[in-house]
Scaffold this active site. Structure first.
Site, PDB file in Angstrom:
ATOM      1  N   CYS A  98      47.454  36.653  42.954  1.00 35.54           N
ATOM      2  CA  CYS A  98      47.515  35.363  42.269  1.00 35.54           C
ATOM      3  C   CYS A  98      47.975  34.268  43.234  1.00 35.54           C
ATOM      4  O   CYS A  98      49.033  34.383  43.864  1.00 35.54           O
ATOM      5  CB  CYS A  98      48.476  35.429  41.091  1.00 35.54           C
ATOM      6  SG  CYS A  98      48.636  33.837  40.229  1.00 35.54           S
ATOM      7  N   ARG A 223      35.775  34.302  37.570  1.00 30.44           N
ATOM      8  CA  ARG A 223      35.215  33.007  37.152  1.00 30.44           C
ATOM      9  C   ARG A 223      33.759  33.111  36.718  1.00 30.44           C
ATOM     10  O   ARG A 223      33.320  32.407  35.795  1.00 30.44           O
ATOM     11  CB  ARG A 223      35.332  32.002  38.307  1.00 30.44           C
ATOM     12  CG  ARG A 223      36.770  31.605  38.651  1.00 30.44           C
ATOM     13  CD  ARG A 223      36.803  30.722  39.896  1.00 30.44           C
ATOM     14  NE  ARG A 223      36.280  31.424  41.064  1.00 30.44           N
ATOM     15  CZ  ARG A 223      35.711  30.823  42.110  1.00 30.44           C
ATOM     16  NH1 ARG A 223      35.585  29.510  42.119  1.00 30.44           N
ATOM     17  NH2 ARG A 223      35.280  31.536  43.132  1.00 30.44           N
TER      18      ARG A 223
END
Length: 319
Positions: A98, A223
């Protein structure tokens, strides 16, 4: 691994159980929860609604990992043991990828790549805390001066982790440029542990070429699957050499409507309405006038109004 993993990558605030369910229905054979703070979960009350939602699964999910993040090996070991006792997850994934500042500023997520000694201790602790398979998702490094994904992948192999997923960028790159397939391919060539690739997979063609270019054992899609859970079906079609089934607007409208309804049941009308603004923004990406549709969407205060707008827009597009 017995088969190629084509899975839904974890994305904070996006891949809740409803989104994962739709991806699994369309063919994802692996999914992962949104990242869960080990220290936050261990100190939360048992009835905390945030962790209840984060740790819940949909009926469609048959191979879902729980993703933990943190920097304290002891706390992560405890969280791994508790997650195992829930008997609902098929594996435990460690977040070392992350890039969000609020996560890296505390030394967690991809910031662990700056402290490989701690990263290794974290992997050892989680492995010791569970009988479930343990995996790790990371980036190539924190920046170009510390590309140590190979070093950590070798450590993961020595510790006995199930597989490693590498996003083909450094943390410093965030999502800029192109995911570096060659760098991940080099890692794959030098280890025996299965390696998965992540980054810039937006089509079935992207998926097949990424597998070919890297030699990886699977792919995780983040995504590219947002607003397009059909991508998993398209990849399955392409892998079988069959004609790719792309959704028409009628199918899109039906699935988005289901997404909205299930979000209302899961999170309540107000939160569902707010979060669906983001999801619908992904669903309408590429439509003529998408920016104006998003503007109108953000002024609508109910999920029923969202569905009515979409019905108008998507029906118009078919005429």
């Amino acid at each position: 691994m017995d088969s190629v993993i084509v899975g839904a990558a974890p994305m904070a605030g996006l891949t809740d159980r409803v989104t994962r369910a739709l991806c699994c229905r369309m063919g994802a054979n692996y999914a992962c929860t949104e990242m869960i703070s080990a220290v936050g979960w261990m100190h939360a009350k048992d009835d905390n609604p945030v962790y209840h939602r984060l740790l819940s699964l949909a009926p469609e999910e048959t191979n879902t990992a729980v993703q933990l993040f943190g920097k304290d090996p002891a706390v992560l070991k405890e969280a791994a043991a508790r997650a195992t006792d829930m008997r609902r997850f098929t594996s435990i994934d460690i977040n070392m990828g992350c890039p969000a500042r609020k996560v890296t500023s505390t030394g967690e997520g991809s910031a662990l790549l700056k402290r490989p000694d701690i990263a290794v201790r974290v992997m050892e602790a989680v492995k010791a805390g569970t009988a479930l398979p343990v995996t790790v998702k990371m980036r190539l490094g924190y920046d170009d001066n510390s590309r140590n994904a190979l070093e950590l992948t070798k450590a993961a192999e020595a510790i006995g982790l199930r597989w490693v997923c590498v996003h083909g960028r450094t943390r410093e790159q965030m999502f800029s440029g192109q995911a570096d397939r060659a760098a991940v391919a080099e890692i794959k060539r030098q280890v025996g542990i299965p390696v998965l690739f992540n980054g810039d997979i937006f089509s079935a063609e992207d998926a097949l070429s990424a597998l070919a270019d890297t030699g990886c054992d699977g792919i995780l899609i983040g995504r590219g699957a947002m607003g397009n859970p059909w991508l998993f079906r398209e990849i399955a079609d392409a892998m079988r050499g069959e004609e790719i089934r792309r959704p028409g607007n009628a199918e899109r409208l039906k699935l988005i409507g289901e997404h909205i309804d299930r979000m209302v049941v899961f999170k309540g009308e107000r939160l569902a309405m707010l979060q669906m603004r983001t999801h619908i923004g992904h669903y309408i990406r590429g439509l003529p006038g998408a920016a104006e549709i998003r503007r109108r969407l953000n002024a609508i205060p109910t999920t029923q109004g969202q569905k009515e707008l979409l019905r108008t827009v998507l029906t118009k597009e078919t005429q």
